[in-house]
Design a protein around this motif. Structure first.
Motif, PDB file in Angstrom:
ATOM      1  N   VAL A  93       0.840  -1.208   0.000  1.00 24.38           N
ATOM      2  CA  VAL A  93       0.000   0.000   0.000  1.00 24.38           C
ATOM      3  C   VAL A  93       0.870   1.251   0.000  1.00 24.38           C
ATOM      4  O   VAL A  93       0.563   2.237  -0.683  1.00 24.38           O
ATOM      5  CB  VAL A  93      -0.928  -0.012   1.236  1.00 24.38           C
ATOM      6  N   GLU A  94       1.977   1.206   0.755  1.00 22.13           N
ATOM      7  CA  GLU A  94       2.838   2.391   0.820  1.00 22.13           C
ATOM      8  C   GLU A  94       3.505   2.672  -0.528  1.00 22.13           C
ATOM      9  O   GLU A  94       3.664   3.831  -0.909  1.00 22.13           O
ATOM     10  CB  GLU A  94       3.897   2.215   1.912  1.00 22.13           C
ATOM     11  N   ARG A 151       2.223   1.905  -3.460  1.00 21.00           N
ATOM     12  CA  ARG A 151       1.152   2.462  -4.303  1.00 21.00           C
ATOM     13  C   ARG A 151       0.905   3.924  -3.928  1.00 21.00           C
ATOM     14  O   ARG A 151       0.695   4.771  -4.796  1.00 21.00           O
ATOM     15  CB  ARG A 151      -0.146   1.663  -4.091  1.00 21.00           C
ATOM     16  N   PHE A 152       0.898   4.185  -2.631  1.00 15.52           N
ATOM     17  CA  PHE A 152       0.627   5.555  -2.182  1.00 15.52           C
ATOM     18  C   PHE A 152       1.743   6.495  -2.648  1.00 15.52           C
ATOM     19  O   PHE A 152       1.473   7.644  -3.016  1.00 15.52           O
ATOM     20  CB  PHE A 152       0.488   5.573  -0.657  1.00 15.52           C
ATOM     21  N   ALA A 153       2.974   6.000  -2.627  1.00 16.18           N
ATOM     22  CA  ALA A 153       4.100   6.841  -3.073  1.00 16.18           C
ATOM     23  C   ALA A 153       3.933   7.217  -4.555  1.00 16.18           C
ATOM     24  O   ALA A 153       4.165   8.372  -4.951  1.00 16.18           O
ATOM     25  CB  ALA A 153       5.416   6.101  -2.852  1.00 16.18           C
ATOM     26  N   ILE A 154       3.500   6.242  -5.366  1.00 17.91           N
ATOM     27  CA  ILE A 154       3.253   6.537  -6.788  1.00 17.91           C
ATOM     28  C   ILE A 154       2.118   7.556  -6.909  1.00 17.91           C
ATOM     29  O   ILE A 154       2.198   8.526  -7.670  1.00 17.91           O
ATOM     30  CB  ILE A 154       2.893   5.238  -7.554  1.00 17.91           C
ATOM     31  N   ALA A 155       1.056   7.326  -6.101  1.00 20.57           N
ATOM     32  CA  ALA A 155      -0.099   8.234  -6.151  1.00 20.57           C
ATOM     33  C   ALA A 155       0.306   9.656  -5.745  1.00 20.57           C
ATOM     34  O   ALA A 155      -0.170  10.635  -6.335  1.00 20.57           O
ATOM     35  CB  ALA A 155      -1.212   7.724  -5.242  1.00 20.57           C
ATOM     36  N   ILE A 156       1.189   9.758  -4.754  1.00 22.67           N
ATOM     37  CA  ILE A 156       1.645  11.092  -4.315  1.00 22.67           C
ATOM     38  C   ILE A 156       2.322  11.813  -5.479  1.00 22.67           C
ATOM     39  O   ILE A 156       2.073  12.998  -5.736  1.00 22.67           O
ATOM     40  CB  ILE A 156       2.620  10.984  -3.116  1.00 22.67           C
ATOM     41  N   ILE A 206       1.889  11.365  -8.683  1.00 19.23           N
ATOM     42  CA  ILE A 206       0.896  11.770  -9.693  1.00 19.23           C
ATOM     43  C   ILE A 206       0.106  12.988  -9.206  1.00 19.23           C
ATOM     44  O   ILE A 206      -0.056  13.976  -9.922  1.00 19.23           O
ATOM     45  CB  ILE A 206      -0.071  10.593  -9.996  1.00 19.23           C
ATOM     46  N   MET A 207      -0.365  12.896  -7.964  1.00 24.86           N
ATOM     47  CA  MET A 207      -1.178  14.005  -7.415  1.00 24.86           C
ATOM     48  C   MET A 207      -0.378  15.299  -7.380  1.00 24.86           C
ATOM     49  O   MET A 207      -0.900  16.381  -7.680  1.00 24.86           O
ATOM     50  CB  MET A 207      -1.645  13.678  -5.992  1.00 24.86           C
TER      51      MET A 207
END
Lengths: 227, 104
Positions: free
Chosen positions: B3-4, B6-11, B13-14
């Protein structure tokens, strides 16, 4: 007004907004912790993104099937409000170098925009805006860290109350701007009503765009009538 | 992928999207020129965007949330104190269980 005075006024005017963001940050931190995200990473997301709406939305997109393009498109649909605020802020930041203006953009949020637009004193608007934005960011990050550390100890009633306080915050920001600018109530009400109607038949982001379009039509007619 | 991760990738992008929207708006706003009509339009549009976000949330409100919103707005209009208004509304939300008991 000098830079120091503008900075102090920016901090003072943004204090209530910053505390509100901090309270909302607690909820975000708790939500991150419930997904197994470390407090440091949650705080990093606040610093790099600094947009509560998109940060909350993306938390729901981390499960399978994980899709980076879906996150990118969703972020774009949610962040388009920031584009409009960027356009509006351009006038307030004139006279500064492009580098300074671009470097100030990461602190552009609803709160910093509303505080700057609503300010009537003859401040150095760039300094005012940056200080207000940094203060809101500082408490947003602090709230997130606190929420991540307190996660599990928060009662469901508190989490539910904090969740709706985001709506309260947005409504109060709107009132703040409407009270301090000559825009009147008609444009935002037209936007809200159109978004409500459109979201019954369209996906929420499209309903949002329909609302903004309706508001812009009302503003345009208002401008033409005033002329 | 954890999850972390994935969250790092999402950060990433965001962060790119959020900065791109802000900076894009700044660039467009700086190139608008001196047209007062366009300037006024773009000064008011962010408030319309806030209204468009708020609208659908208001439809789904519970009675207590509606009371909290009205209390917040009235306190703000009467006192001009932002935090007091938000605290009043949040206090109403936190006292939901008592309000429901009284109404019942």
């Amino acid at each position: 007004m000098s830079c120091a005075q503008s900075a102090r006024l920016g901090l003072r005017r943004a204090t209530s907004l910053a505390i509100s963001s901090g309270l909302f940050g607690i909820l975000y931190g708790a939500a991150c912790a419930s997904l197994g995200i470390s407090p440091a990473l949650a705080a990093l997301s606040c610093v790099l993104v600094f947009s509560g709406a998109v940060q909350f939305a993306v938390l729901g997109m981390l499960a399978d099937p994980f899709s980076a393009p879906v996150i990118a498109v969703s972020s774009l649909l949610i962040c388009n409000r920031l584009f409009l605020m960027g356009v509006s802020m351009a006038d307030h930041l004139r006279g500064r170098s492009w580098a300074a203006r671009l470097l100030s953009m990461p602190v552009l949020t609803d709160g910093a925009w509303a505080a700057t637009v609503a300010e009537k004193a003859p401040v150095d608007r760039f300094v005012f805006f940056v200080c207000a934005g940094l203060w809101i960011l500082a408490l947003w990050v602090s709230g997130t860290l606190l929420g991540a550390l307190l996660a599990g100890r928060l009662e469901p009633e508190v989490i539910s109350a904090l969740r709706f306080s985001g709506v309260l915050l947005l409504a109060l920001l709107l009132l703040l701007v409407v009270r301090n600018t000559p825009m009147g109530h008609a444009p935002w009400m037209a936007s809200a009503l159109t978004a409500i109607a459109a979201s019954q038949v369209l996906p929420l982001p499209l309903g949002f765009l329909a609302g903004v379009a309706a508001g812009s039509v009302i503003i345009w007619f208002g401008i033409r009538r005033a002329d | 992928m954890t999850v972390e991760e994935r969250f790092a990738i999402a950060i990433g992008i965001m962060a790119v999207v959020a900065f791109g929207c802000r900076a894009g708006g700044l660039v467009v706003g700086s190139r608008l020129g001196e047209s007062p009509k366009l300037r006024r339009l773009f000064n008011v549009l962010p408030a319309c965007a806030m209204g468009a976000v708020l609208g659908p949330s208001l439809v789904a409100m519970t009675v207590v949330q509606c009371v909290a919103l009205v209390v917040s707005a009235l306190v703000f209009l009467a006192s001009r104190r932002f935090l007091l208004a938000l605290a009043s509304g949040t206090a109403v939300l936190l006292s939901e269980r008592w309000i429901i008991a009284i109404l019942a």
